[in-house]
Design a protein around this motif. Structure first.
Motif, PDB file in Angstrom:
ATOM      1  N   ALA A   1      12.756   0.084  -7.607  1.00  0.00           N
ATOM      2  CA  ALA A   1      12.874  -1.377  -7.625  1.00  0.00           C
ATOM      3  C   ALA A   1      13.568  -1.882  -6.365  1.00  0.00           C
ATOM      4  CB  ALA A   1      13.644  -1.823  -8.870  1.00  0.00           C
ATOM      5  N   LEU A   2      14.666  -1.245  -5.985  1.00  0.00           N
ATOM      6  CA  LEU A   2      15.375  -1.661  -4.779  1.00  0.00           C
ATOM      7  C   LEU A   2      14.508  -1.469  -3.545  1.00  0.00           C
ATOM      8  CD1 LEU A   2      17.874  -2.599  -3.246  1.00  0.00           C
ATOM      9  CD2 LEU A   2      18.728  -0.240  -3.309  1.00  0.00           C
ATOM     10  N   SER A   3      13.834  -0.344  -3.461  1.00  0.00           N
ATOM     11  CA  SER A   3      12.978  -0.072  -2.307  1.00  0.00           C
ATOM     12  C   SER A   3      11.861  -1.097  -2.197  1.00  0.00           C
ATOM     13  CB  SER A   3      12.391   1.340  -2.421  1.00  0.00           C
ATOM     14  OG  SER A   3      11.651   1.667  -1.275  1.00  0.00           O
ATOM     15  N   ALA A   4      11.232  -1.424  -3.312  1.00  0.00           N
ATOM     16  CA  ALA A   4      10.117  -2.374  -3.300  1.00  0.00           C
ATOM     17  C   ALA A   4      10.572  -3.767  -2.870  1.00  0.00           C
ATOM     18  CB  ALA A   4       9.471  -2.433  -4.683  1.00  0.00           C
ATOM     19  N   VAL A   5      11.663  -4.240  -3.437  1.00  0.00           N
ATOM     20  CA  VAL A   5      12.134  -5.588  -3.106  1.00  0.00           C
ATOM     21  C   VAL A   5      12.629  -5.639  -1.663  1.00  0.00           C
ATOM     22  CG1 VAL A   5      13.787  -7.400  -3.697  1.00  0.00           C
ATOM     23  CG2 VAL A   5      12.646  -6.118  -5.508  1.00  0.00           C
ATOM     24  N   LEU A   6      13.246  -4.571  -1.187  1.00  0.00           N
ATOM     25  CA  LEU A   6      13.662  -4.517   0.221  1.00  0.00           C
ATOM     26  C   LEU A   6      12.460  -4.639   1.151  1.00  0.00           C
ATOM     27  CD1 LEU A   6      16.480  -1.822   0.604  1.00  0.00           C
ATOM     28  CD2 LEU A   6      16.438  -4.076   1.689  1.00  0.00           C
TER      29      LEU A   6
ATOM     30  N   ALA B   1       0.825  -1.201   0.000  1.00  0.00           N
ATOM     31  CA  ALA B   1       0.000   0.000   0.000  1.00  0.00           C
ATOM     32  C   ALA B   1       0.868   1.264   0.000  1.00  0.00           C
ATOM     33  CB  ALA B   1      -0.922   0.003   1.225  1.00  0.00           C
ATOM     34  N   LEU B   2       1.957   1.250   0.754  1.00  0.00           N
ATOM     35  CA  LEU B   2       2.858   2.408   0.780  1.00  0.00           C
ATOM     36  C   LEU B   2       3.508   2.635  -0.585  1.00  0.00           C
ATOM     37  CD1 LEU B   2       4.621   1.947   4.240  1.00  0.00           C
ATOM     38  CD2 LEU B   2       3.058   3.800   3.575  1.00  0.00           C
ATOM     39  N   LEU B   3       3.869   1.546  -1.240  1.00  0.00           N
ATOM     40  CA  LEU B   3       4.478   1.682  -2.567  1.00  0.00           C
ATOM     41  C   LEU B   3       3.474   2.215  -3.585  1.00  0.00           C
ATOM     42  CD1 LEU B   3       6.534  -1.634  -2.552  1.00  0.00           C
ATOM     43  CD2 LEU B   3       7.479   0.689  -2.604  1.00  0.00           C
TER      44      LEU B   3
END
Length: 427
Positions: free
Chosen positions: A306-311, A285-287
């Motif tokens: 991409a890095l933020s989402a996968v983290l 939801a935040l993404l």
């Protein structure tokens, strides 16, 4: 003068590339040596290599007969994983294990080459390639005995091809998602408008078409969904760390091997699993909220997102296996190819967490399984670094895409003297 400067820069660039190639050869030789000595107690006692020559090879036998291993509770992967596990057949002169390692090294070399080419372009940097070359060996020989390097290759190439071909980006992201789902997240940060429509459309067409082909060629293509639903809380996850500390407060849970991982069983484990799923939903939801509110895109925004989402999805998962760090290393390396990235401190945290991961597995995995104080503190440190990296990554991503605030110019004060220049007319 410009010719001399360009010649010097070209020579320096060639030296850096040669140094990068030499580092890759040296570190990969070391990883191969470690794999050859996998039976040593501190290197896993044979458990690392066993994943390939036992589990993957058994699945290969089932897949070769046109079916997915539907009745094996360890089979928890999308249909595209079958193609990767069948790929060692491309090298018939080698054993399955040897072929798998060779193809993994080839994928690793492909990632390195892609990062080096991207980093050599004007306005880019080779720091990303250097991070990948130097960061992957921190996991010792584990990357050579898992197929996560191949999955990461799809994600890395998808991101690096985005500026030149949205079609290629969508195709590679979809193929990666068919192997292990998470590469679909690399499409989250594509710039709005035609770029997003094209990349997402090509991903959808490629994914649907490939899935249809796999469903036609193999029986039971969706059996993995049933196995995924039954997974519990792995001892290396964030929830697992909390449960490990709870054992020192009298919690009666136990560690048991199930669904291909060491998981906790006992009271409240299901609650922790549901809490992890809830946190994953919050992260998603935040993404989505970030995507809706983002107003500025830099060349690095797709990489950073991409890095933020996968983290975020990794940290909130019920499972955080050591090989998951391969994904984060690859995405952080892509970020570092761009001078516009805001994820440099996040990349440093990922490197630190990667180093601790190899201490936890395979070096001190017995301590982690036994929930000793050493094992608990080790996992708290590793997962603390990952949680910090995830929060910092999202905060920096959010800040980098907010609309720029115009700075008002100085207003004339009472002491300001405005001089008028004489107006001239005529030629």
């Amino acid at each position: 003068m410009n010719a001399v400067t360009n010649a010097v820069m070209s020579t320096a660039g060639k030296r850096r590339l040669l140094a990068l190639a030499a580092a890759w050869l040296a570190t990969r030789a070391l990883m191969l040596w470690l794999l050859a000595h996998d039976a040593a107690p501190r290197l896993g006692g044979g458990s690392v290599a066993r994943e390939v020559w036992h589990l993957y090879h058994d699945w290969y036998g089932v897949l070769a007969h046109g079916a997915f291993p539907a009745h094996d509770p360890l089979w928890q992967y999308p249909p595209g994983a079958g193609a990767v596990l069948l790929s060692p057949a491309l090298l018939p002169g080698l054993t399955y294990f040897q072929s798998f390692v060779v193809l993994t090294l080839a994928a690793d070399a492909g990632i390195t080459l892609a990062l080096a080419v991207a980093g050599s372009r004007p306005g880019r940097r080779l720091l990303g390639a250097a991070m990948w070359v130097g960061g992957l060996p921190l996991l010792l020989h584990v990357p050579l005995a898992r197929y996560d390097v191949q999955v990461t290759a799809f994600a890395v190439i998808a991101l690096l091809t985005l500026p030149r071909s949205t079609r290629a980006c969508g195709v590679f992201a979809a193929l990666g998602a068919l192997v292990k789902v998470w590469p679909a997240l690399v499409l989250l940060g594509t710039p709005r408008g035609r770029t997003t429509r094209s990349a997402w459309a090509w991903a959808a067409v490629t994914g649907a078409g490939s899935l249809a082909v796999l469903a036609a060629l193999f029986a039971n293509p969706f059996a993995f969904l049933r196995q995924q639903g039954g997974r519990g809380v792995q001892i290396e996850s964030l929830g697992g760390t909390a449960l490990a500390f709870a054992t020192h407060a009298g919690w009666p849970g136990e560690v048991r091997y199930q669904y291909g991982a060491m998981e906790f069983t006992g009271p409240h484990v299901r609650t922790v699993a549901y809490l992890s799923l809830a946190l994953t939903a919050v992260a998603f939801a935040l993404l989505l909220l970030w995507r809706l509110r983002a107003r500025r895109w830099t060349p690095a925004t797709p990489y950073d997102a991409a890095l933020s989402a996968v983290l975020l999805f990794t940290v909130t998962s019920r499972v955080i296996s050591p090989q998951y760090m391969i994904w984060l290393l690859g995405l952080a390396a892509v970020c570092l190819t761009s001078r516009h990235t805001v994820q440099r401190p996040v990349a440093a945290l990922v490197l630190a967490a990667t180093a601790l991961s190899s201490v936890a597995y395979p070096a001190l995995y017995g301590q982690v399984m036994a929930c000793t104080w050493t094992g608990c503190v080790l996992m708290l440190a590793r997962n603390g670094l990952l949680a910090t990296a995830a929060v910092l990554s999202l905060v920096r991503l959010w800040g980098s895409t907010r609309p720029a605030i115009a700075t008002p110019g100085p207003t004339p004060g009472p002491d300001t003297v405005t001089r008028r220049l004489p107006q001239h007319s005529g030629a």
